[in-house]
Scaffold this motif. Structure first.
Motif, PDB file in Angstrom:
ATOM      1  N   THR A 109     -56.822  78.897 -96.281  1.00 43.20           N
ATOM      2  CA  THR A 109     -56.309  77.898 -97.218  1.00 43.20           C
ATOM      3  C   THR A 109     -55.647  76.708 -96.536  1.00 43.20           C
ATOM      4  N   GLN A 110     -55.005  76.951 -95.419  1.00 44.52           N
ATOM      5  CA  GLN A 110     -54.277  75.877 -94.748  1.00 44.52           C
ATOM      6  C   GLN A 110     -54.664  75.764 -93.283  1.00 44.52           C
ATOM      7  N   GLY A 111     -55.751  76.418 -92.917  1.00 48.85           N
ATOM      8  CA  GLY A 111     -56.151  76.550 -91.526  1.00 48.85           C
ATOM      9  C   GLY A 111     -56.361  75.245 -90.800  1.00 48.85           C
ATOM     10  N   GLU A 112     -55.451  74.953 -89.964  1.00 45.08           N
ATOM     11  CA  GLU A 112     -55.544  73.776 -89.119  1.00 45.08           C
ATOM     12  C   GLU A 112     -55.236  74.230 -87.704  1.00 45.08           C
ATOM     13  N   GLY A 113     -56.154  74.001 -86.799  1.00 42.92           N
ATOM     14  CA  GLY A 113     -55.962  74.439 -85.428  1.00 42.92           C
ATOM     15  C   GLY A 113     -54.853  73.687 -84.733  1.00 42.92           C
ATOM     16  N   VAL A 114     -54.243  74.340 -83.775  1.00 48.17           N
ATOM     17  CA  VAL A 114     -53.231  73.709 -82.942  1.00 48.17           C
ATOM     18  C   VAL A 114     -53.600  73.960 -81.485  1.00 48.17           C
ATOM     19  N   ALA A 115     -53.334  72.990 -80.658  1.00 46.25           N
ATOM     20  CA  ALA A 115     -53.583  73.151 -79.227  1.00 46.25           C
ATOM     21  C   ALA A 115     -52.416  73.909 -78.608  1.00 46.25           C
ATOM     22  N   LEU A 116     -52.735  74.872 -77.781  1.00 46.79           N
ATOM     23  CA  LEU A 116     -51.713  75.643 -77.085  1.00 46.79           C
ATOM     24  C   LEU A 116     -51.961  75.564 -75.585  1.00 46.79           C
ATOM     25  N   ASP A 117     -50.892  75.597 -74.844  1.00 49.92           N
ATOM     26  CA  ASP A 117     -51.013  75.660 -73.393  1.00 49.92           C
ATOM     27  C   ASP A 117     -51.273  77.098 -72.978  1.00 49.92           C
ATOM     28  N   ALA A 118     -51.993  77.255 -71.910  1.00 55.33           N
ATOM     29  CA  ALA A 118     -52.203  78.562 -71.310  1.00 55.33           C
ATOM     30  C   ALA A 118     -51.771  78.481 -69.856  1.00 55.33           C
ATOM     31  N   ALA A 119     -51.113  79.500 -69.401  1.00 55.68           N
ATOM     32  CA  ALA A 119     -50.702  79.567 -68.002  1.00 55.68           C
ATOM     33  C   ALA A 119     -51.750  80.350 -67.221  1.00 55.68           C
ATOM     34  N   ARG A 120     -51.997  79.917 -66.010  1.00 56.80           N
ATOM     35  CA  ARG A 120     -52.894  80.653 -65.117  1.00 56.80           C
ATOM     36  C   ARG A 120     -52.002  81.469 -64.192  1.00 56.80           C
ATOM     37  N   VAL A 121     -52.212  82.776 -64.210  1.00 52.26           N
ATOM     38  CA  VAL A 121     -51.398  83.665 -63.380  1.00 52.26           C
ATOM     39  C   VAL A 121     -52.309  84.472 -62.453  1.00 52.26           C
ATOM     40  N   ARG A 122     -51.730  84.925 -61.371  1.00 51.24           N
ATOM     41  CA  ARG A 122     -52.454  85.793 -60.441  1.00 51.24           C
ATOM     42  C   ARG A 122     -51.748  87.146 -60.468  1.00 51.24           C
ATOM     43  N   THR A 123     -52.502  88.176 -60.772  1.00 51.42           N
ATOM     44  CA  THR A 123     -51.928  89.517 -60.852  1.00 51.42           C
ATOM     45  C   THR A 123     -51.720  90.084 -59.453  1.00 51.42           C
ATOM     46  N   ALA A 124     -51.040  91.212 -59.382  1.00 45.08           N
ATOM     47  CA  ALA A 124     -50.741  91.841 -58.094  1.00 45.08           C
ATOM     48  C   ALA A 124     -52.006  92.167 -57.309  1.00 45.08           C
ATOM     49  N   ASP A 125     -53.105  92.405 -58.010  1.00 46.65           N
ATOM     50  CA  ASP A 125     -54.358  92.720 -57.312  1.00 46.65           C
ATOM     51  C   ASP A 125     -55.175  91.473 -56.992  1.00 46.65           C
ATOM     52  N   GLY A 126     -54.580  90.290 -57.203  1.00 47.64           N
ATOM     53  CA  GLY A 126     -55.222  89.037 -56.818  1.00 47.64           C
ATOM     54  C   GLY A 126     -56.138  88.420 -57.861  1.00 47.64           C
TER      55      GLY A 126
END
Length: 180
Positions: A109-126
């Protein structure tokens, strides 16, 4: 896309309600489920390759992360969340109702997309991964490990509270609540 184990089985229980809602509202939607995160990611990549423009994750924050990483790099795909996990931190931060059917109704009914930031992370296994929502290290990460392991069948945010207590104080003087 549904993660049937999310929220201690809440996503699985919600699927019939969402199907009924979609039928009633004549929402042109296809529901797909996966039994593992590997299968979930594979289905998401296939759907993106088929030209699917919107893919929703029925599950919790982990399910959203799996979807994000599966379709990363495909700028033609928008992702969304129908909250049915244990914590649903991202959905709460976005102001979505924590009931997945009510969230679907709001989106329709009100669906409007929003831009979100995403972080790039490196896990312990690389391994590098994209991440959205709340995060933590130390006690928080250890609690999340218990929440997705020993207490995975417990529903709601209480499983994270119990997991944090267990992560902090261990076996409660010999009373083992789960195994490491």
């Amino acid at each position: 896309m549904a993660n049937p184990t999310a929220g201690g089985g809440l996503a699985r229980e919600t699927l019939p309600q969402l199907r009924a809602f979609a039928l009633e509202r004549q929402w042109n939607v296809e529901f797909r489920s996966a039994d593992s995160s590997t299968e979930f990611a594979q289905i998401a990549r296939e759907e993106a390759a088929r030209g699917r423009e919107r893919i929703f994750a029925l599950g919790g924050d982990g399910t959203v992360q799996a979807l994000l990483n599966a379709v990363a790099g495909n700028s033609k795909v928008s992702i969304g969340v129908l909250p049915a996990g244990g914590g649903n931190d991202l959905a709460a931060a976005l102001g979505l109702p924590l009931d997945p059917v009510r969230a679907a109704e709001l989106i329709l009914t009100q669906g409007e997309g929003v831009a979100l930031d995403a972080a790039r992370v490196r896990t312990a296994d690389g391994v590098e991964r994209l991440y959205m929502g709340g995060g933590g290290v130390g006690l928080d990460a250890e609690a999340a490990r218990f929440a997705s392991g020993v207490y995975r069948r417990m529903r709601g945010r209480h499983r994270y509270l119990l997991s944090a207590i267990f992560a902090r104080w261990g076996n409660f003087g010999g009373l083992m609540c789960g195994s490491h």
